[in-house]
Scaffold this motif. Sequence first.
Motif, PDB file in Angstrom:
ATOM      1  N   ARG A 121     -26.142  50.749  59.438  1.00 34.48           N
ATOM      2  CA  ARG A 121     -25.248  49.579  59.099  1.00 34.48           C
ATOM      3  C   ARG A 121     -25.875  48.959  57.975  1.00 34.48           C
ATOM      4  O   ARG A 121     -25.141  48.388  57.457  1.00 34.48           O
TER       5      ARG A 121
ATOM      6  N   THR B 108     -24.144  48.336  54.645  1.00 35.67           N
ATOM      7  CA  THR B 108     -24.090  47.017  53.846  1.00 35.67           C
ATOM      8  C   THR B 108     -24.669  47.059  52.388  1.00 35.67           C
ATOM      9  O   THR B 108     -24.171  46.397  51.559  1.00 35.67           O
TER      10      THR B 108
ATOM     11  N   LYS C  75     -22.469  48.520  49.937  1.00 36.03           N
ATOM     12  CA  LYS C  75     -21.201  47.519  49.847  1.00 36.03           C
ATOM     13  C   LYS C  75     -21.938  46.771  48.520  1.00 36.03           C
ATOM     14  O   LYS C  75     -21.088  46.215  47.695  1.00 36.03           O
TER      15      LYS C  75
ATOM     16  N   LEU D 103     -18.052  45.817  60.401  1.00 33.17           N
ATOM     17  CA  LEU D 103     -17.852  46.993  59.618  1.00 33.17           C
ATOM     18  C   LEU D 103     -17.031  48.154  60.160  1.00 33.17           C
ATOM     19  O   LEU D 103     -17.284  49.340  60.811  1.00 33.17           O
TER      20      LEU D 103
END
Length: 152
Positions: free
Chosen positions: A52, A56, A59, A74
């Motif tokens: 995760r 992130t 992104k 997510l």
Amino acid sequence: MNDLADKGKPVAHVYLELWSRLRDEGFLSLNSAQEMAFASGHTGQRALYTWRDRVTKLKELGFLDVKPGPFGPLSYALVWNPYHVIRKHYEEGRVREDKWQALIFRASEIGADDLDEDVPPVSPPKPKPTPKPKSKAKGARKSSAKSVALIV
């Protein structure tokens, strides 16, 4: 890609795993996060947390856009063309010249011709802020049931 991420936190293996699941449109449901974390090389107690964290970061770097949904913050991803994202970072001075030239050379070897297309922004546009409610002018009377009753 890893050069753009934080030192000691490579993101390319997560991106490659997401990329391998794509079809034509670049949209991906992240409903198998544990499986994706494992396929990205993350195992053990912190596998999902680490995955995760890397998603992130991807992104933040503009390689994907993610949206919340039934699987948490997510749940869905839109994967952008990596050539365009890296080109934008190069134009902003965040990619070394030798690495950029190596990418161009490799792209020409495999027949990729989308490096010359218009480059969209690295990050998707931010949503417009919600307008604030208009405040009443000082000294303005508040309407009440009493004032309405007096008029009738």
